[in-house]
Write an enzyme that holds these catalytic residues in place. Structure first.
Site, PDB file in Angstrom:
ATOM      1  N   ARG A   1      52.944  35.568 -59.734  1.00 42.42           N
ATOM      2  CA  ARG A   1      53.451  35.230 -61.072  1.00 42.42           C
ATOM      3  C   ARG A   1      55.131  35.345 -60.754  1.00 42.42           C
ATOM      4  O   ARG A   1      55.828  34.372 -61.566  1.00 42.42           O
ATOM      5  CB  ARG A   1      53.187  36.181 -62.079  1.00 42.42           C
ATOM      6  CG  ARG A   1      51.594  36.502 -62.429  1.00 42.42           C
ATOM      7  CD  ARG A   1      51.253  35.484 -63.579  1.00 42.42           C
ATOM      8  NE  ARG A   1      49.970  35.481 -63.919  1.00 42.42           N
ATOM      9  CZ  ARG A   1      49.437  36.063 -64.997  1.00 42.42           C
ATOM     10  NH1 ARG A   1      50.267  36.623 -65.721  1.00 42.42           N
ATOM     11  NH2 ARG A   1      48.222  36.170 -65.028  1.00 42.42           N
TER      12      ARG A   1
ATOM     13  N   HIS B   1      60.364  36.131 -69.803  1.00 45.85           N
ATOM     14  CA  HIS B   1      58.773  35.545 -69.284  1.00 45.85           C
ATOM     15  C   HIS B   1      58.636  36.510 -68.200  1.00 45.85           C
ATOM     16  O   HIS B   1      57.375  37.038 -67.972  1.00 45.85           O
ATOM     17  CB  HIS B   1      58.757  34.148 -69.072  1.00 45.85           C
ATOM     18  CG  HIS B   1      57.280  33.687 -68.930  1.00 45.85           C
ATOM     19  ND1 HIS B   1      57.098  32.247 -68.800  1.00 45.85           N
ATOM     20  CD2 HIS B   1      56.204  34.209 -68.523  1.00 45.85           C
ATOM     21  CE1 HIS B   1      55.888  32.039 -68.760  1.00 45.85           C
ATOM     22  NE2 HIS B   1      55.461  33.033 -68.552  1.00 45.85           N
TER      23      HIS B   1
ATOM     24  N   THR C   1      47.172  42.949 -71.046  1.00 42.19           N
ATOM     25  CA  THR C   1      46.372  43.039 -72.226  1.00 42.19           C
ATOM     26  C   THR C   1      45.256  41.905 -72.012  1.00 42.19           C
ATOM     27  O   THR C   1      44.219  41.831 -72.687  1.00 42.19           O
ATOM     28  CB  THR C   1      47.214  42.498 -73.658  1.00 42.19           C
ATOM     29  OG1 THR C   1      47.361  41.242 -73.274  1.00 42.19           O
ATOM     30  CG2 THR C   1      48.086  43.573 -73.747  1.00 42.19           C
TER      31      THR C   1
ATOM     32  N   CYS D   1      51.273  42.289 -77.613  1.00 39.01           N
ATOM     33  CA  CYS D   1      52.079  41.225 -77.054  1.00 39.01           C
ATOM     34  C   CYS D   1      53.124  40.791 -77.935  1.00 39.01           C
ATOM     35  O   CYS D   1      54.467  40.639 -77.811  1.00 39.01           O
ATOM     36  CB  CYS D   1      51.387  40.071 -76.417  1.00 39.01           C
ATOM     37  SG  CYS D   1      49.852  40.483 -75.360  1.00 39.01           S
TER      38      CYS D   1
ATOM     39  N   CYS E   1      48.149  38.064 -80.028  1.00 37.89           N
ATOM     40  CA  CYS E   1      47.725  39.720 -79.355  1.00 37.89           C
ATOM     41  C   CYS E   1      48.822  40.611 -80.176  1.00 37.89           C
ATOM     42  O   CYS E   1      49.926  40.386 -79.642  1.00 37.89           O
ATOM     43  CB  CYS E   1      47.693  39.479 -78.013  1.00 37.89           C
ATOM     44  SG  CYS E   1      48.369  40.980 -77.121  1.00 37.89           S
TER      45      CYS E   1
ATOM     46  N   ARG F   1      51.834  46.381 -71.404  1.00 40.47           N
ATOM     47  CA  ARG F   1      51.093  46.221 -70.108  1.00 40.47           C
ATOM     48  C   ARG F   1      50.036  45.121 -69.968  1.00 40.47           C
ATOM     49  O   ARG F   1      49.924  44.473 -71.104  1.00 40.47           O
ATOM     50  CB  ARG F   1      50.516  47.310 -69.983  1.00 40.47           C
ATOM     51  CG  ARG F   1      49.510  47.864 -70.737  1.00 40.47           C
ATOM     52  CD  ARG F   1      49.003  49.372 -70.696  1.00 40.47           C
ATOM     53  NE  ARG F   1      47.911  49.757 -71.659  1.00 40.47           N
ATOM     54  CZ  ARG F   1      47.709  51.223 -71.934  1.00 40.47           C
ATOM     55  NH1 ARG F   1      48.192  52.076 -71.038  1.00 40.47           N
ATOM     56  NH2 ARG F   1      46.724  51.340 -72.794  1.00 40.47           N
TER      57      ARG F   1
HETATM   58  C1  LIG Z   1      55.374  36.589 -76.252  1.00 36.14           C
HETATM   59  C2  LIG Z   1      54.472  36.834 -75.040  1.00 36.14           C
HETATM   60  C3  LIG Z   1      54.005  38.042 -74.780  1.00 36.14           C
HETATM   61  C4  LIG Z   1      53.262  38.456 -74.185  1.00 36.14           C
HETATM   62  N1  LIG Z   1      52.848  39.655 -73.671  1.00 36.14           N
HETATM   63  C5  LIG Z   1      51.805  40.075 -72.598  1.00 36.14           C
HETATM   64  C6  LIG Z   1      51.685  41.347 -72.407  1.00 36.14           C
HETATM   65  O1  LIG Z   1      52.338  42.381 -72.935  1.00 36.14           O
HETATM   66  N2  LIG Z   1      50.616  41.524 -71.794  1.00 36.14           N
HETATM   67  C7  LIG Z   1      49.715  40.887 -71.047  1.00 36.14           C
HETATM   68  O2  LIG Z   1      48.884  40.940 -70.174  1.00 36.14           O
HETATM   69  N3  LIG Z   1      50.228  39.316 -71.359  1.00 36.14           N
HETATM   70  C8  LIG Z   1      51.102  39.019 -72.172  1.00 36.14           C
HETATM   71  N4  LIG Z   1      51.368  37.820 -72.521  1.00 36.14           N
HETATM   72  C9  LIG Z   1      50.612  36.618 -71.850  1.00 36.14           C
HETATM   73  C10 LIG Z   1      51.355  36.205 -70.354  1.00 36.14           C
HETATM   74  O3  LIG Z   1      52.489  36.121 -70.566  1.00 36.14           O
HETATM   75  C11 LIG Z   1      50.822  35.069 -69.680  1.00 36.14           C
HETATM   76  O4  LIG Z   1      50.775  34.120 -70.420  1.00 36.14           O
HETATM   77  C12 LIG Z   1      49.214  35.224 -69.302  1.00 36.14           C
HETATM   78  O5  LIG Z   1      48.931  36.456 -68.595  1.00 36.14           O
HETATM   79  C13 LIG Z   1      48.627  34.003 -68.526  1.00 36.14           C
HETATM   80  O6  LIG Z   1      49.469  33.698 -67.406  1.00 36.14           O
HETATM   81  P1  LIG Z   1      49.290  32.404 -66.703  1.00 36.14           P
HETATM   82  O7  LIG Z   1      49.693  32.905 -65.092  1.00 36.14           O
HETATM   83  O8  LIG Z   1      48.451  31.762 -67.311  1.00 36.14           O
HETATM   84  O9  LIG Z   1      50.858  31.860 -67.055  1.00 36.14           O
HETATM   85  P2  LIG Z   1      51.838  32.047 -68.116  1.00 36.14           P
HETATM   86  O10 LIG Z   1      52.703  33.381 -67.878  1.00 36.14           O
HETATM   87  O11 LIG Z   1      51.272  31.692 -69.369  1.00 36.14           O
HETATM   88  O12 LIG Z   1      52.869  30.884 -67.831  1.00 36.14           O
HETATM   89  C14 LIG Z   1      52.784  29.230 -68.086  1.00 36.14           C
HETATM   90  C15 LIG Z   1      53.444  28.618 -67.002  1.00 36.14           C
HETATM   91  O13 LIG Z   1      54.892  28.750 -67.175  1.00 36.14           O
HETATM   92  C16 LIG Z   1      55.581  28.810 -65.966  1.00 36.14           C
HETATM   93  N5  LIG Z   1      56.298  30.178 -65.669  1.00 36.14           N
HETATM   94  C17 LIG Z   1      55.723  31.383 -65.529  1.00 36.14           C
HETATM   95  N6  LIG Z   1      56.560  32.256 -65.403  1.00 36.14           N
HETATM   96  C18 LIG Z   1      57.816  31.647 -65.473  1.00 36.14           C
HETATM   97  C19 LIG Z   1      59.084  32.246 -65.528  1.00 36.14           C
HETATM   98  N7  LIG Z   1      59.442  33.528 -65.455  1.00 36.14           N
HETATM   99  N8  LIG Z   1      60.088  31.255 -65.790  1.00 36.14           N
HETATM  100  C20 LIG Z   1      59.828  30.012 -65.614  1.00 36.14           C
HETATM  101  N9  LIG Z   1      58.620  29.337 -65.669  1.00 36.14           N
HETATM  102  C21 LIG Z   1      57.607  30.252 -65.605  1.00 36.14           C
HETATM  103  C22 LIG Z   1      54.463  28.558 -64.796  1.00 36.14           C
HETATM  104  O14 LIG Z   1      54.517  27.205 -64.690  1.00 36.14           O
HETATM  105  C23 LIG Z   1      53.214  29.172 -65.630  1.00 36.14           C
HETATM  106  O15 LIG Z   1      52.252  28.288 -65.201  1.00 36.14           O
HETATM  107  C24 LIG Z   1      52.227  37.421 -73.364  1.00 36.14           C
HETATM  108  C25 LIG Z   1      52.443  36.056 -73.715  1.00 36.14           C
HETATM  109  C26 LIG Z   1      53.495  35.513 -74.858  1.00 36.14           C
HETATM  110  C27 LIG Z   1      53.780  34.225 -75.018  1.00 36.14           C
END
Ligand SMILES: Cc1cc2nc3c(=O)[nH]c(=O)nc-3n(C[C@H](O)[C@H](O)[C@H](O)COP(=O)(O)OP(=O)(O)OC[C@H]3O[C@@H](n4cnc5c(N)ncnc54)[C@H](O)[C@@H]3O)c2cc1C
Length: 545
Positions: free
Chosen positions: A242, A213, A171, A337, A334, A169
Site C-alpha cells: 500500500r 490516505h 477494520t 474510519c 464504517c 487500525r
Molecule cells: C476516510 C477513510 C478512512 C478509512 N479508515 C480506515 C481505517 O481506519 N481502517 C481500515 O482498515 N480501513 C480504513 N479505510 C479503508 C482504506 O483506506 C482502504 O480504502 C481499504 O483498505 C481498501 O484499500 P485498497 O488497497 O483497495 O485501496 P484504497 O486505499 O482504497 O485506495 C484506492 C486507490 O487509491 C490509490 N492510492 C492508494 N493510496 C494512495 C496514496 N497514499 N496516495 C495516492 N493514491 C493512493 C491507489 O491507486 C488505490 O488503488 C478508510 C477509508 C476511508 C475513505
C-alpha cells in the site's frame, strides 16, 4: 485496485539486489516547500514522541465530540455498509469515571442552541467549544476562514468518544464504497483557477490528501488483525503493497507532518493565553511547550503555496475544496474510519487555517483567529499530529522489519545457492579438480626438486641420489581426503533430493492454502491479504543445509 501482498521469488530476488527501502534518500528535503530532510524529521519525531503520546492520552485531548451519523450530502450512502465489529465505535457510557469538565451536565450545554453566545457569568470551563481562554469570551464563528465545518462537533446528535478506546487500525472496510470516497477526494483536486503557475497550491492539496490516505494505510498495516492468531500485529507485506513500494506516498506523509508541525509552531506564541481549565492547565501547557519547542519555522514554508496575484481567489477555492474533503467523511460507512477520518481532516483543516489565514494578518487579527479556535479544532490538530507522528515511527519500524527480512532472505538465498544440488556438484567438480591439481603440483614439485637437486649435485660434482618411486605420504593423504569429500558430496546431494520429496506435500499444501486464502478474501470482499507464513516463498522454506 488492490496490489497483491504476495512476494514472489522473483520479487524477493530483485529485493536481494535492491536494499533501498522505499527508494528515498533520507538526506533529501521532504519537498521544495520544506527546508527539512527526512532524517531531520525522524530525529524531531523521536524527540517529541513521549510528550506527544502523553498529551494525547490526557483527559483533555483523549475525548472527541462528533455527530457520527450526519447525512452524507454527496450520494445515497446506503451502499457498502461495514458490518465488522472492528468498524464500530464504543461511545462513553460510564460517565462517573470522567473528569468534571466532561460530565453530562456540562456537556449538556452543547446541546443548547445558545451555547456559542457569550455569557459573562459562565464558568470558563463550560465553554467547551472554545478553548476556555481567560478573560476572553467566545465570539461569533465566521465561516470565511474555516477549512472544515466546525459545527460538526456541537450538533444535538453529537456523541462523546474516548479515542484511546477506539484506536485507528485495520477494520476490514474497503471495496467499492471506500474506493468511491477516495476517488471523490482526489477529484476535488481539479482546481479551476490558476491552471498555470500555481502548481504549488495544487501540489500541496494533492500531497495533503495522499499523505492522509497513506497515513491511514500505515496505521491499518501496523495494527492488522492476524486472523490466524487473533492478534493485532504489523503486516509488512500490506504496508509495502500500500505504501512502502510508493516513495511518493511515504514522502507525502512526511509533508503532512511538516504542515501540521508548522501550524503548531505558529500557535506557540499564543500558548500562554490558552486556558485548558485549572485542573490540567499547567501540565498540558508544559507538555505542549515541550513538543512545540522541538519544532522550527524551516519545517514548512507556507508563503510559497499561494505566492502570486491569483493567490486570494485560489485560496478561497482551496478552502472550499478542502471543506468538501471534510464533508465527504460523513459518507464513510464504517464508524471507526469515519471518526478518525473526521478528526484528521479537521486537524488538517485547522492547520491550514492557522497557516494560511494568519499569515499576512496584523497581530490583532492573528490573536483573534487563534483565540477563536475551538477546543475540538485543537484536539483534532494535536490528534492528527499524533497520527502522523505514529506514521513516521511506523515507517521506520517497517524499514527495520524489511531489512531483517531482506537479511533473512539473503542468508537463505545465499545458503540455497551455496548448497543446492548443482553447487554441490560444482563443489564436487572443484574438489576433483583440486585433487588432480594437487597431484600434478606434487609431481611438478617433485620433478623440480629432483632437477634442482641434480643441478646442485652437478655443481658439487658428486653422484646423484636415485629418484623415489613410491608416492610421498602427503600425496596419499590428499587422495584419501579427496575420496572422502566425494563421498560426502554424493551423500549431501542424495539427502537434498530426499528432503525435497519429503517437503513436497507440505509445499503443495501451502500453495493450495495461499490461493484458498486469497480466493476467500476476494469472495468476502476484504483486502487481498495472505498471512505472513503463507506469504513466505516456498523455495525459502526448503531447509537446505
Ligand atoms: C476516510 C477513510 C478512512 C478509512 N479508515 C480506515 C481505517 O481506519 N481502517 C481500515 O482498515 N480501513 C480504513 N479505510 C479503508 C482504506 O483506506 C482502504 O480504502 C481499504 O483498505 C481498501 O484499500 P485498497 O488497497 O483497495 O485501496 P484504497 O486505499 O482504497 O485506495 C484506492 C486507490 O487509491 C490509490 N492510492 C492508494 N493510496 C494512495 C496514496 N497514499 N496516495 C495516492 N493514491 C493512493 C491507489 O491507486 C488505490 O488503488 C478508510 C477509508 C476511508 C475513505
Amino acid at each position: 485496485t488492490t496490489n497483491t501482498s504476495y512476494i514472489s521469488n522473483d520479487q524477493a530476488l530483485n529485493a536481494f539486489n535492491d536494499t533501498h527501502f522505499c527508494k528515498l534518500d533520507r538526506n533529501d528535503n521532504v519537498s521544495p516547500s520544506c527546508n527539512v530532510t527526512f532524517n531531520e524529521l525522524n530525529a524531531i519525531n523521536k524527540n517529541i514522541r513521549d510528550d506527544l503520546s502523553g498529551l494525547l492520552k490526557s483527559d483533555f485531548f483523549k475525548y472527541f465530540r462528533l455527530d457520527l451519523y450526519k447525512q452524507c450530502s454527496f450520494w445515497d450512502a446506503n451502499d457498502g455498509l461495514c458490518l465488522n465489529r472492528a468498524c464500530s465505535v464504543d461511545v462513553v457510557e460510564d460517565w462517573d469515571k470522567l473528569p468534571e469538565y466532561w460530565q453530562p451536565e456540562i456537556l449538556g450545554s452543547f446541546n443548547n442552541n445558545t451555547m456559542k453566545e457569550a455569557d459573562d457569568n459562565d464558568d470558563e470551563c463550560k465553554f467547551l467549544d472554545q478553548l476556555c481562554q481567560t478573560g476572553k469570551k467566545p465570539v461569533n464563528i465566521e465561516d470565511t476562514i474555516n477549512y472544515c465545518d466546525i459545527n460538526d462537533f456541537n450538533g444535538k446528535d453529537a456523541v462523546l468518544i474516548d479515542l484511546t478506546a477506539n484506536p485507528e487500525r485495520f477494520t476490514g472496510y474497503g471495496g467499492k464504497q471506500a474506493g468511491q470516497i477516495w476517488s471523490t477526494i482526489y477529484q476535488d483536486n481539479c482546481f479551476t483557477i490558476g491552471e498555470t503557475g500555481e502548481s504549488l497550491a495544487k501540489d500541496a492539496f494533492y500531497r495533503l490528501v495522499s499523505g492522509f490516505h497513506a497515513s491511514i494505510g500505515t496505521h491499518l498495516s501496523k495494527e492488522y488483525l492476524n486472523t490466524k492468531t487473533g492478534k493485532w500485529e504489523p503486516n509488512l507485506d500490506l504496508f509495502m503493497a500500500r505504501i512502502g513500494n510508493f516513495p511518493d506516498r511515504v514522502t507525502n506523509m512526511y509533508f503532512n507532518y511538516a504542515v501540521v508541525a508548522k501550524a503548531l509552531w505558529k500557535i506557540q506564541p499564543y500558548l500562554p493565553e490558552f486556558s485548558f481549565c485549572d485542573l490540567v492547565n499547567k501540565e498540558i501547557k508544559n507538555k505542549m511547550d515541550n513538543v512545540i519547542s522541538q519544532l522550527d519555522t524551516n519545517i514548512f514554508n507556507e508563503d510559497l503555496v499561494f505566492a502570486n496575484d491569483l493567490s486570494l481567489t485560489l485560496k478561497d477555492e482551496f478552502r472550499s475544496r478542502f471543506k468538501n474533503v471534510t464533508k465527504i467523511m460523513d459518507c464513510v460507512q464504517c464508524d471507526r474510519c469515519r471518526l478518525w477520518g473526521k478528526i484528521q481532516t479537521t486537524g488538517y483543516a485547522t492547520a491550514l487555517k492557522i497557516l494560511f489565514e494568519i499569515n499576512d494578518a496584523d497581530e490583532f487579527t492573528k490573536q483573534d483567529i487563534v483565540g477563536k479556535l475551538t477546543k475540538y479544532e485543537l484536539i483534532a490538530l494535536l490528534q492528527t499530529f499524533g497520527r502522523l507522528s505514529e506514521s513516521i515511527e511506523s515507517v521506520n519500524m517497517f524499514e527495520k522489519m524489511y531489512g531483517k527480512r531482506l537479511n533473512g532472505t539473503e542468508n537463505r538465498l545465499s545458503s540455497f545457492f551455496q548448497n543446492n544440488f548443482f553447487s554441490i556438484l560444482k563443489k564436487a567438480g572443484k574438489s576433483i579438480r583440486y585433487t588432480i591439481e594437487n597431484i600434478n603440483n606434487t609431481k611438478q614439485e617433485k620433478e623440480e626438486n629432483d632437477s634442482s637437486q641434480a643441478h646442485a649435485f652437478e655443481d658439487l660434482k658428486v653422484p646423484q641420489p636415485k629418484s623415489v618411486s613410491k608416492p610421498a605420504a602427503g600425496v596419499e593423504n590428499k587422495w584419501k581426503k579427496g575420496w572422502n569429500t566425494e563421498i560426502n558430496n554424493v551423500l549431501e546431494a542424495f539427502n537434498f533430493i530426499y528432503r525435497s520429496y519429503v517437503d513436497l506435500p507440505r509445499n503443495i499444501w501451502k500453495l493450495t492454502m495461499t490461493n484458498a486464502y486469497k480466493f476467500w478474501n476476494k469472495f468476502i470482499g476484504v483486502a487481498d491479504y495472505v498471512s505472513e507464513e503463507m506469504q513466505e516463498p516456498i523455495s525459502y522454506k526448503l531447509d537446505i543445509k
